[in-house]
Design a protein around this motif. Structure first.
Motif, PDB file in Angstrom:
ATOM      1  N   LEU A 146       0.908  -1.303   0.018  1.00  0.00           N
ATOM      2  CA  LEU A 146      -0.138  -0.021  -0.105  1.00  0.00           C
ATOM      3  C   LEU A 146       0.802   1.433  -0.088  1.00  0.00           C
ATOM      4  O   LEU A 146       0.410   2.327  -0.550  1.00  0.00           O
ATOM      5  CB  LEU A 146      -0.899  -0.072   1.312  1.00  0.00           C
ATOM      6  CG  LEU A 146      -2.278  -0.519   1.046  1.00  0.00           C
ATOM      7  CD1 LEU A 146      -2.954  -0.433   2.360  1.00  0.00           C
ATOM      8  CD2 LEU A 146      -3.321   0.271   0.044  1.00  0.00           C
ATOM      9  N   GLU A 147       1.961   1.173   0.664  1.00  0.00           N
ATOM     10  CA  GLU A 147       2.948   2.642   0.686  1.00  0.00           C
ATOM     11  C   GLU A 147       3.475   2.735  -0.653  1.00  0.00           C
ATOM     12  O   GLU A 147       3.667   3.960  -0.821  1.00  0.00           O
ATOM     13  CB  GLU A 147       4.191   2.300   1.817  1.00  0.00           C
ATOM     14  CG  GLU A 147       4.661   0.754   1.514  1.00  0.00           C
ATOM     15  CD  GLU A 147       4.418  -0.261   2.199  1.00  0.00           C
ATOM     16  OE1 GLU A 147       5.171  -0.743   2.852  1.00  0.00           O
ATOM     17  OE2 GLU A 147       3.155  -0.781   2.307  1.00  0.00           O
ATOM     18  N   ASP A 181       0.760   1.051  11.092  1.00  0.00           N
ATOM     19  CA  ASP A 181      -0.151   1.907  11.720  1.00  0.00           C
ATOM     20  C   ASP A 181      -0.709   2.535  10.354  1.00  0.00           C
ATOM     21  O   ASP A 181      -1.899   2.576  10.134  1.00  0.00           O
ATOM     22  CB  ASP A 181       0.331   3.130  12.418  1.00  0.00           C
ATOM     23  CG  ASP A 181       0.847   2.543  13.828  1.00  0.00           C
ATOM     24  OD1 ASP A 181       0.411   1.705  14.263  1.00  0.00           O
ATOM     25  OD2 ASP A 181       1.662   3.263  14.343  1.00  0.00           O
ATOM     26  N   GLN A 182       0.174   2.693   9.308  1.00  0.00           N
ATOM     27  CA  GLN A 182      -0.342   3.611   8.098  1.00  0.00           C
ATOM     28  C   GLN A 182      -0.990   2.507   7.162  1.00  0.00           C
ATOM     29  O   GLN A 182      -2.194   2.669   6.675  1.00  0.00           O
ATOM     30  CB  GLN A 182       0.843   3.824   7.233  1.00  0.00           C
ATOM     31  CG  GLN A 182       0.691   4.428   5.806  1.00  0.00           C
ATOM     32  CD  GLN A 182       1.849   5.061   5.264  1.00  0.00           C
ATOM     33  OE1 GLN A 182       2.133   6.238   5.347  1.00  0.00           O
ATOM     34  NE2 GLN A 182       2.721   4.169   4.537  1.00  0.00           N
ATOM     35  N   ALA A 183      -0.655   1.147   7.283  1.00  0.00           N
ATOM     36  CA  ALA A 183      -1.465   0.074   6.612  1.00  0.00           C
ATOM     37  C   ALA A 183      -2.749   0.037   7.168  1.00  0.00           C
ATOM     38  O   ALA A 183      -3.842  -0.182   6.432  1.00  0.00           O
ATOM     39  CB  ALA A 183      -0.828  -1.027   6.631  1.00  0.00           C
ATOM     40  N   ILE A 184      -2.959  -0.096   8.520  1.00  0.00           N
ATOM     41  CA  ILE A 184      -4.099  -0.301   9.002  1.00  0.00           C
ATOM     42  C   ILE A 184      -5.116   1.174   8.811  1.00  0.00           C
ATOM     43  O   ILE A 184      -6.168   0.745   8.441  1.00  0.00           O
ATOM     44  CB  ILE A 184      -4.188  -0.181  10.909  1.00  0.00           C
ATOM     45  CG1 ILE A 184      -3.309  -1.771  11.026  1.00  0.00           C
ATOM     46  CG2 ILE A 184      -5.344  -0.151  11.359  1.00  0.00           C
ATOM     47  CD1 ILE A 184      -3.032  -1.720  12.295  1.00  0.00           C
ATOM     48  N   LEU A 228      -8.565   0.895   6.605  1.00  0.00           N
ATOM     49  CA  LEU A 228      -9.964   1.163   7.058  1.00  0.00           C
ATOM     50  C   LEU A 228     -10.699   2.393   6.681  1.00  0.00           C
ATOM     51  O   LEU A 228     -11.755   2.397   6.350  1.00  0.00           O
ATOM     52  CB  LEU A 228      -9.531   1.154   8.618  1.00  0.00           C
ATOM     53  CG  LEU A 228      -9.224  -0.261   9.231  1.00  0.00           C
ATOM     54  CD1 LEU A 228      -9.222   0.031  10.787  1.00  0.00           C
ATOM     55  CD2 LEU A 228     -10.199  -1.339   8.843  1.00  0.00           C
ATOM     56  N   VAL A 229      -9.957   3.466   6.893  1.00  0.00           N
ATOM     57  CA  VAL A 229     -10.649   4.759   6.624  1.00  0.00           C
ATOM     58  C   VAL A 229      -9.643   5.550   5.478  1.00  0.00           C
ATOM     59  O   VAL A 229     -10.453   6.667   4.845  1.00  0.00           O
ATOM     60  CB  VAL A 229     -10.662   5.818   7.870  1.00  0.00           C
ATOM     61  CG1 VAL A 229     -11.452   5.247   8.941  1.00  0.00           C
ATOM     62  CG2 VAL A 229      -9.189   5.945   8.264  1.00  0.00           C
ATOM     63  N   GLY A 230      -8.705   4.948   5.104  1.00  0.00           N
ATOM     64  CA  GLY A 230      -8.070   5.598   3.956  1.00  0.00           C
ATOM     65  C   GLY A 230      -7.010   6.890   4.440  1.00  0.00           C
ATOM     66  O   GLY A 230      -7.142   7.251   5.451  1.00  0.00           O
ATOM     67  N   ILE A 231      -5.862   7.188   3.536  1.00  0.00           N
ATOM     68  CA  ILE A 231      -4.978   7.978   3.644  1.00  0.00           C
ATOM     69  C   ILE A 231      -5.222   8.965   2.551  1.00  0.00           C
ATOM     70  O   ILE A 231      -5.136   8.744   1.484  1.00  0.00           O
ATOM     71  CB  ILE A 231      -3.608   7.469   3.975  1.00  0.00           C
ATOM     72  CG1 ILE A 231      -3.671   6.697   5.215  1.00  0.00           C
ATOM     73  CG2 ILE A 231      -2.562   8.611   3.981  1.00  0.00           C
ATOM     74  CD1 ILE A 231      -2.152   5.982   5.457  1.00  0.00           C
TER      75      ILE A 231
END
Length: 1015
Positions: free
Chosen positions: A199-200, A724-727, A731-734
């Motif tokens: 995802l990163e 933390d970033q992956a979670i 879930l809510v998006g970045i």
């Protein structure tokens, strides 16, 4: 006094000046601003932060604490309150009254800007707002449709918003209750796992390609060119064709591993009006404008907008302040006109047609001139200024009555009209001036009242003071001038006047002689009456401000803290269906996820969480009994509502506070805070009269706690922040950048995992994180999930942790009484050293406001006493005149007790007004007695003759003051009836006792040698 002689000798000049003042007043009345409530700035600000997906403890540590620490460094802070919930933090700061609102707002903005870099990067909203009572929505309309998309509703609503903002007098218009539009990049985790893309990698690719970095400029010979680089995204296809990485010579694009679309964000605030899906457009009036004129233009713009709406889309009014403003202004103006008629009738019956004509003509002139000055002073026409006019109505006529009656007395003694006018006005001139000054001094200190209530009522004393000043000028110039032209040489004495003369010569004179022969007994009886009346005060009770007289009820719905937005919406629909069945209900407006836009000056939307909703219930009846019966019935129905806590709230007048009864429990220890907040709430349930008890810490909330196996993560080369970033992304998006659409608006680009619209627990099983070697590691190998109890909300008071336990008061009970009963119980609980409680709510605000009014009364008494000392060149005679004041309090207490009203803030305003009003009768009595003594009369005959002669103007001024206030008082207003009865009762009792006590005191404490009269 020379002014009456000058006015009569130069009558043409006098008329020109008066007519000029009246003309300026008429122009001001036509153009002066109109509103429902006083419009003033308030030295307070609110900071709101939205950081989705963050629990209250993290919000406290990451957001609330830094903000409070920064703001707390500012000077002149009166109150600092903070509150955090899931994904939201609110800080409210109130500064000391007298602070410059704009300057303090700028200070808060500067502090927030200074620490912005210390706050988390993922914050979606960070706003600083002024908490001004003037920023109330005067109009709220709903754009409704069950078929149109939110994007269509938003576009139509924004079109109407622009039209409404063009209306003169509109400060701003806002569109609310629609989901934010976003660009969604939904990653297919299974595909990404197959080709070893994390995802990163996707996030970094989007971030790198969405940055719009200006290229700068370059020179070619003598020409200069701006260099444009690739820039940001221009359409969705560019996002889809963004390269993420390369595998074996093949480029992997975003579209290969994710779907790209534009759509609604997760719902955070939605609305329904009468059951239909809605978007709200609300309008704030610009200060200094005429609300009725503004609303007329807004109505025209909305009617024209309706013509362009497609089928299936409609507009309806949620709230129109113009209806209540027009009604309130009409009621006050009717009270003013009815008071004028009562005053005219009294003067006509007692003084005859010619004298009544002089007095009745003087009243509107004084009002018009005063309103012109009110406009110049910067105050508009609203409930407070009109109440000031009603109060002043009975007072301004006093001056004209005293002057006109004395002129009539000289005529009855055989003087010609001109001599009678000059001598009659000059004889009472200084008494009228000092009487007016003392009354003005009772109101002037109210301008110094540095509280919210003081700011709210400020235009009332200003109006009274300016009206009295106008009446004084006219009474000493125009009244004798008109009397010299209108009065006949041989006036016919009306029957009422003959009756008062007989009363004066007969029963009153006899009773007065008895009192003068037994002065000590008279004083003892009077003092006994005063002390006895004070013992009745607990029976009257005290309160702050009454409930607002609006056909409107708010219903707050608190679903369990772990409830989804959809569940809250379902519960709200159930409540709507129950409320709509009541015949008195005309409309129901539902706000899910947030409070309704602000439609009342002291009701500020406080919460924005998925588990909260608020209904605005408009009634088709203005009768208070109908509203009370509805509220009582709804409270009984919702007392045990399954699935949610439902509280019914009536709007309150006065400065804002959370609830009538508030207990702040303070402790840094969260466990102890929970225990003692629960103890307070339990004790509240045992107090009769307390309803809708709310303890924020009693609301249970369950969180999913992700435990990271740090050793495993270290062995596999996975950074903790990557987990933390992956979670969060799954879930809510970045947010990875911004996309500018064809409409020119910027939309956030959100990267999140492909799945259902709302994140599910099962999503944890699919999450992958990239290690330092480039390999993808399944998140379940590095973490474990467990359920844990968590706090739903954390509150701060001056940076200390707190739980605010609140309760409303049932009809028939007084907040003061039930709060004191609760305090007695809490004081017996044996509180630990590190836990304490404070009293808030109505009692806190009342003590603050009543304490300020106590200072006002003290300043008024000192000022009045100083004026009297200057006039009478004595300390004993002002003390004699002050004897009327305690009896005014006696009358006020008796009047409030008999009419069933509590001793509220407005009743205290009435009592403070009496300090200046009731001494007027004593002044004209003592002043004339001094004149008689100066002419050679002995002490007893001077005070006896003075009392007999001044009985008529004293009775008349009392009756006209009472008559002027009666229409407002009998109007049934819970806000103003206590003030009216306080003044009426105090004036009647003090007048009756003054006619005997003041002569007795004059006889006892006046020197036997003749006095020298001032002026």
């Amino acid at each position: 006094m020379k002014l009456p002689r000058l006015a009569i000798n130069n009558f043409q000049f006098t008329l020109v000046v008066i007519l000029l003042l009246i003309s300026l007043g008429v122009v001001s009345i036509m153009t002066m601003p109109r509103s429902e409530d006083p419009q003033f700035d308030f030295p307070a600000a609110m900071v709101r932060v939205v950081y989705p997906g963050t629990n209250p403890l993290d919000m406290e540590k990451l957001v609330l604490d830094p903000l409070e620490e920064a703001i707390n460094e500012l000077d002149d802070i009166k109150e600092l309150k903070g509150e955090v919930e899931d994904g939201m933090a609110v800080v409210r700061v109130e500064f000391l009254f007298g602070s410059d609102p704009d300057e303090k707002y700028d200070d808060v903005v500067s502090e927030v800007t200074r620490i912005r870099e210390q706050l988390p990067a993922g914050i979606q909203v960070l706003s600083v707002q002024k908490m001004s009572p003037a920023d109330v929505n005067i109009l709220q309309v709903a754009l409704m449709s069950e078929t149109a998309s939110y994007q269509e509703l938003k576009e139509r609503a924004e079109s109407l918003e622009k039209k409404l903002e063009r209306v003169v007098g509109v400060k701003r218009a806002d569109v609310e209750a629609y989901p934010q539009q976003q660009i969604h990049i939904r990653a297919d985790l299974l595909k990404m796992q197959a080709i070893q893309i994390g995802l990163e990698d996707l996030l970094n690719a989007i971030k790198a390609s969405s940055v719009n970095l200006p290229g700068g400029h370059t020179l070619a010979g003598e020409r200069r060119f701006t260099v444009r680089t690739s820039g940001d995204y221009r359409d969705l296809n560019q996002i889809r064709r963004t390269a993420v990485t390369s595998r074996n010579g093949q480029v992997i694009y975003v579209e290969d591993i994710a779907t790209v679309s534009q759509g609604d964000a997760l719902p955070s605030y939605q609305a329904r009006h009468n059951g239909k899906r809605s978007v709200f457009i609300s309008v704030v009036q610009r200060k200094g404008s005429n609300i009725l004129a503004v609303l007329d233009q807004l109505d025209a713009a909305i009617e024209k907008f309706k013509e362009s709406l497609p089928a299936g889309m409609s507009v309806d009014y949620v709230h129109d302040q113009g209806i209540s403003v027009a009604k309130r202004l009409n009621n006050f103006m009717n009270s003013l006109l009815m008071g004028l008629l009562v005053v005219a009738a009294i003067t006509l019956l007692t003084l005859g047609f010619r004298a009544a004509a002089v007095i009745v003509i003087v009243i509107p002139m004084s009002v018009v001139i005063a309103l012109g000055w009110v406009d110049v002073a910067g105050f508009g026409l609203q409930q407070m200024s009109i109440v000031g006019l009603v109060i002043a109505l009975g007072l301004l006529v006093d001056n004209a009555i005293v002057v006109t009656e004395n002129v009539g007395r000289f005529l009855r003694e055989g003087h010609d009209r001109r001599v009678a006018a000059i001598k009659g006005a000059s004889q009472v001139g200084w008494a009228v001036v000092s009487g007016t000054l003392t009354t003005m001094l009772a109101f002037l200190p109210m301008l110094l009242l540095q509280t919210g209530a003081g700011t709210f009522i400020r235009s009332m004393p200003v109006t009274v003071v300016l009206t009295l000043l106008a009446s004084l000028i006219i009474a000493l110039s125009l009244s004798p001038l008109m009397a010299s032209r209108i009065f006949s040489h041989n006036p016919v004495q009306p029957r009422a006047l003959s009756f008062i003369d007989r009363l004066s010569d007969g029963p009153y004179t006899k009773a007065l002689k008895v009192a003068l022969n037994r002065p000590i007994l008279v004083l003892l009886v009077s003092i006994g009456l005063f002390i006895s009346s004070l013992s009745l005060l607990p029976m009257v009770g005290v309160s702050m401000f009454p409930k607002a007289e609006k056909p409107l009820v708010l219903i707050n719905i608190d679903a369990p803290e772990s409830s989804s937005f959809e569940r809250t919406s379902q519960l709200t629909l159930q409540v709507e269906e129950i409320v709509k069945k009541y015949p008195v209900v005309s409309s129901v407006t539902a706000n899910i996820g947030k409070g309704n836009p602000r439609i009342f000056y002291n009701e500020i939307p406080k919460r924005q969480v998925p588990s909260y909703a608020q209904l605005v219930v408009q009634l088709n009846s203005d009768i208070e009994q109908d509203r009370t019966e509805l509220v009582t019935s709804l409270r009984e129905k919702f007392d045990y509502f399954p699935g949610a806590i439902v509280t019914v709230k009536e709007l309150l007048q006065g400065p804002p506070y959370e609830a009538p009864v508030v207990i702040r429990v303070l402790s840094d220890d969260l466990d102890k805070l929970k225990v003692w907040a629960a103890t307070v709430a339990q004790q509240m349930t045992n107090i009769d009269g307390l309803v809708s008890i709310d303890n924020p810490l009693a609301r249970k909330k369950i969180d999913l706690k992700v435990n990271i196996h740090r050793e495993k993560a270290a062995m596999l080369g996975v950074p903790i922040n990557a987990i933390d970033q992956a979670i969060r992304a799954s879930l809510v998006g970045i947010e990875a950048g911004q996309f500018r659409g064809e409409d020119g608006d910027d939309y956030p680009i959100l990267v999140k995992a492909l799945g259902q619209k709302n994140p599910q627990v099962d999503d944890f099983q699919k999450m992958m994180v990239k290690s330092s070697s480039g390999a993808l590691v399944a998140l379940p190998h590095l973490t474990s999930i467990e359920m844990e109890d968590a706090l739903a909300r954390i509150q701060h008071h001056r940076t200390d942790r707190m739980s605010r336990v609140t309760a409303d008061v049932a009809p028939g009970f007084q907040a003061e009484a039930v709060t004191n009963e609760l305090i007695e119980v809490l004081d017996q609980q044996g509180w630990p050293e590190d836990v304490s409680y404070q009293i808030g709510g109505e009692q806190e605000k009342r003590k603050e406001s009543f304490g300020g009014m106590g200072q006002v009364v003290l300043v008024a008494l000192m000022g009045i006493f100083a004026v009297l000392v200057l006039q009478f060149k004595s300390f004993s005679q002002p003390a004699i005149i002050f004897a009327a004041i305690p009896f005014a309090m006696t009358g006020s207490i008796l009047a409030l007790l008999l009419t069933g009203h509590t001793f509220s803030f407005t009743a205290l305003v009435g009592l403070t007004s009496l300090v200046g009003i009731v001494v007027n009768n004593s002044i004209i009595l003592v002043d004339y007695a001094n004149q008689l003594r100066h002419a050679g009369h002995d002490l007893t005959s001077s005070i006896t003759e003075s009392a007999k002669t001044r009985l008529l103007p004293i009775i008349l001024t009392t009756l006209t003051t009472v008559g002027g206030l009666l229409p407002l008082t009998l109007g049934g207003s819970s806000m103003w009836a206590p003030m009216g009865w306080s003044i009426i009762g105090g004036l009647l009792v003090s007048t009756l006792l003054t006619l005997f006590v003041v002569p007795v005191l004059y006889l006892l404490f006046t020197r036997r040698v003749p006095v020298t009269r001032h002026g």
